[in-house]
Design a protein around this motif. Structure first.
Motif, mmCIF file in Angstrom:
data_model
loop_
_atom_site.group_PDB
_atom_site.id
_atom_site.type_symbol
_atom_site.label_atom_id
_atom_site.label_comp_id
_atom_site.label_asym_id
_atom_site.label_seq_id
_atom_site.Cartn_x
_atom_site.Cartn_y
_atom_site.Cartn_z
ATOM 1 N N GLN A 157 -0.299 10.965 -4.190
ATOM 2 C CA GLN A 157 -0.129 10.731 -2.762
ATOM 3 C C GLN A 157 -1.427 10.215 -2.168
ATOM 4 O OE1 GLN A 157 1.199 14.483 -1.118
ATOM 5 N NE2 GLN A 157 3.337 13.883 -1.245
ATOM 6 N N LYS A 158 -1.296 9.418 -1.129
ATOM 7 C CA LYS A 158 -2.470 8.973 -0.385
ATOM 8 C C LYS A 158 -2.192 9.109 1.113
ATOM 9 C CE LYS A 158 -1.062 4.112 -0.814
ATOM 10 N NZ LYS A 158 -1.466 2.759 -1.280
ATOM 11 N N ASN A 159 -3.247 9.386 1.844
ATOM 12 C CA ASN A 159 -3.121 9.642 3.273
ATOM 13 C C ASN A 159 -3.356 8.364 4.066
ATOM 14 O OD1 ASN A 159 -4.082 10.464 6.071
ATOM 15 N ND2 ASN A 159 -3.500 12.449 5.254
ATOM 16 N N VAL A 160 -2.354 7.990 4.849
ATOM 17 C CA VAL A 160 -2.464 6.826 5.732
ATOM 18 C C VAL A 160 -2.128 7.281 7.145
ATOM 19 C CG1 VAL A 160 -1.606 4.521 6.269
ATOM 20 C CG2 VAL A 160 -1.848 5.230 3.878
ATOM 21 N N MET A 161 -3.146 7.407 8.000
ATOM 22 C CA MET A 161 -2.947 7.839 9.381
ATOM 23 C C MET A 161 -2.193 9.167 9.432
ATOM 24 S SD MET A 161 -4.466 5.485 11.128
ATOM 25 C CE MET A 161 -3.912 5.891 12.768
ATOM 26 N N SER A 162 -2.661 10.119 8.611
ATOM 27 C CA SER A 162 -2.104 11.482 8.522
ATOM 28 C C SER A 162 -0.693 11.517 7.930
ATOM 29 C CB SER A 162 -2.101 12.174 9.890
ATOM 30 O OG SER A 162 -1.112 11.666 10.742
ATOM 31 N N VAL A 163 -0.266 10.430 7.304
ATOM 32 C CA VAL A 163 1.033 10.401 6.629
ATOM 33 C C VAL A 163 0.788 10.375 5.126
ATOM 34 C CG1 VAL A 163 3.215 9.173 6.376
ATOM 35 C CG2 VAL A 163 2.007 9.111 8.558
ATOM 36 N N GLU A 164 1.357 11.340 4.426
ATOM 37 C CA GLU A 164 1.205 11.412 2.967
ATOM 38 C C GLU A 164 2.264 10.526 2.325
ATOM 39 O OE1 GLU A 164 -1.144 12.918 1.310
ATOM 40 O OE2 GLU A 164 -2.088 13.851 3.064
ATOM 41 N N ILE A 165 1.858 9.338 1.897
ATOM 42 C CA ILE A 165 2.802 8.419 1.273
ATOM 43 C C ILE A 165 2.592 8.440 -0.242
ATOM 44 C CG2 ILE A 165 2.874 6.966 3.328
ATOM 45 C CD1 ILE A 165 1.075 4.986 1.911
ATOM 46 N N PRO A 166 3.645 8.155 -1.013
ATOM 47 C CA PRO A 166 3.531 8.237 -2.476
ATOM 48 C C PRO A 166 2.757 7.069 -3.070
ATOM 49 C CG PRO A 166 5.700 7.470 -1.866
ATOM 50 C CD PRO A 166 5.006 7.823 -0.571
ATOM 51 N N SER A 167 2.192 7.331 -4.225
ATOM 52 C CA SER A 167 1.498 6.300 -4.988
ATOM 53 C C SER A 167 1.910 6.466 -6.453
ATOM 54 C CB SER A 167 -0.022 6.448 -4.827
ATOM 55 O OG SER A 167 -0.705 5.524 -5.640
ATOM 56 N N PHE A 168 2.554 5.449 -7.003
ATOM 57 C CA PHE A 168 3.079 5.512 -8.362
ATOM 58 C C PHE A 168 2.250 4.624 -9.289
ATOM 59 C CE2 PHE A 168 7.421 6.166 -6.229
ATOM 60 C CZ PHE A 168 7.184 7.523 -6.126
ATOM 61 N N ALA A 187 9.935 0.994 -5.042
ATOM 62 C CA ALA A 187 10.282 2.385 -4.738
ATOM 63 C C ALA A 187 9.183 3.053 -3.916
ATOM 64 C CB ALA A 187 10.520 3.161 -6.041
ATOM 65 N N GLU A 188 7.929 2.780 -4.275
ATOM 66 C CA GLU A 188 6.793 3.338 -3.537
ATOM 67 C C GLU A 188 6.781 2.850 -2.090
ATOM 68 O OE1 GLU A 188 2.076 2.340 -3.475
ATOM 69 O OE2 GLU A 188 2.921 2.877 -5.431
ATOM 70 N N ILE A 189 7.007 1.553 -1.905
ATOM 71 C CA ILE A 189 6.952 0.984 -0.556
ATOM 72 C C ILE A 189 8.123 1.464 0.296
ATOM 73 C CG2 ILE A 189 7.134 -1.169 0.739
ATOM 74 C CD1 ILE A 189 5.518 -2.526 -1.403
ATOM 75 N N GLU A 190 9.313 1.524 -0.281
ATOM 76 C CA GLU A 190 10.473 1.960 0.502
ATOM 77 C C GLU A 190 10.334 3.410 0.940
ATOM 78 O OE1 GLU A 190 14.178 1.135 -1.366
ATOM 79 O OE2 GLU A 190 14.096 -0.989 -0.830
ATOM 80 N N LYS A 191 9.827 4.272 0.067
ATOM 81 C CA LYS A 191 9.604 5.662 0.457
ATOM 82 C C LYS A 191 8.504 5.747 1.517
ATOM 83 C CE LYS A 191 10.313 10.040 0.272
ATOM 84 N NZ LYS A 191 11.578 10.619 0.786
ATOM 85 N N SER A 192 7.472 4.925 1.379
ATOM 86 C CA SER A 192 6.403 4.904 2.382
ATOM 87 C C SER A 192 6.944 4.463 3.740
ATOM 88 C CB SER A 192 5.279 3.972 1.930
ATOM 89 O OG SER A 192 4.714 4.393 0.701
ATOM 90 N N CYS A 193 7.846 3.483 3.731
ATOM 91 C CA CYS A 193 8.447 3.015 4.984
ATOM 92 C C CYS A 193 9.256 4.124 5.648
ATOM 93 C CB CYS A 193 9.338 1.805 4.724
ATOM 94 S SG CYS A 193 8.433 0.274 4.352
ATOM 95 N N GLN A 194 10.005 4.884 4.867
ATOM 96 C CA GLN A 194 10.779 5.985 5.421
ATOM 97 C C GLN A 194 9.873 7.040 6.061
ATOM 98 O OE1 GLN A 194 13.251 7.527 2.280
ATOM 99 N NE2 GLN A 194 14.396 5.619 2.043
#
Length: 230
Positions: free
Chosen positions: A95-106, A148-155
């Motif tokens: 996971q990586k933090n982008v503006m306090s949002v934990e988005i996945p990193s594969f 898959a990483e980008i779509e989950k990050s968008c959600q």
């Protein structure tokens, strides 16, 4: 609303002014966060659309090759060729933090670095179309993982944008206006109380001066004698 909920005291006025300052700063920070999230979200959406088209083209090419290979090979031969895969893939999820949002990193790693290990069969009894299908899937696999990483990050970012938007609206349309109205109400009440106190003091002063004046007349006055003619 302010009259029913706020006690018009100087302590309450000080507390509300501090609250207003905090709310204004928080409103600005949340607006900046919302705007930056929107910018990054739109960038991800654009990348997602481009990557999806690329993945769909790769899958379409792989399916076409599989159909042709199935038409030129027996079903038993194809099952035997694909029964025991030679290459192995390990998925690393982070996971990586982008503006306090934990988005996945594969990320992924293959068991061997040899590109030919994707073929788990010999080339003597198989169709070249099967080779093309396997190669197409191997080529599109990194893009599928990225998609898959980008779509989950968008959600996740869309949910955070909506949450931040609600907070910004609550501060802008509810908290800050109500706090300012309460401050205005308390200030008005305190001014009225101060004016009333000044008026009472002026009246008391006038009464004291008037009483002092009457007292001075009683203490310093002389009786007047009137003579009558005989």
């Amino acid at each position: 609303m302010a009259q029913a909920q706020v006690t018009p005291t100087r302590m309450e006025l000080t507390r509300l002014k501090k609250k207003l300052g905090t709310a204004v700063r928080g409103h600005k920070l949340l607006k900046d966060k919302r705007d930056e999230l929107m910018r990054q979200f739109l960038d991800l959406i654009k990348e997602n659309m481009e990557l999806r088209l690329k993945v769909e083209e790769g899958i379409k090419a792989a399916n076409t090759n599989f159909v042709v290979a199935k038409a030129t090979m027996s079903e038993e031969t194809m099952h035997t060729a694909l029964m025991a895969p030679k290459q192995e893939v390990t998925l690393i999820a982070d996971q990586k933090n982008v503006m306090s949002v934990e988005i996945p990193s594969f990320e992924y790693r293959t068991r061997t670095a040899d590109a030919n290990d994707i073929y788990s069969y010999g080339f003597a009894y198989t169709s070249s179309d099967l080779d093309g299908a396997v190669k197409s899937l191997a080529d599109v696999f990194p893009d599928m993982l990225k998609l898959a990483e980008i779509e989950k990050s968008c959600q996740l970012m869309a949910a955070e944008i909506e949450k931040t938007r609600r907070r910004v609206n609550a501060l802008e349309h509810v908290v800050i206006p109500e706090t300012r109205e309460s401050i205005k109400y308390i200030t008005m009440k305190l001014d009225e109380a101060e004016r009333s106190t000044q008026i009472r003091l002026m009246k008391v002063k006038d009464m004291m001066l008037e009483e002092e004046h009457h007292y001075s007349e009683r203490e310093g006055g002389f009786p007047v004698e009137i003579e009558t003619a005989n």
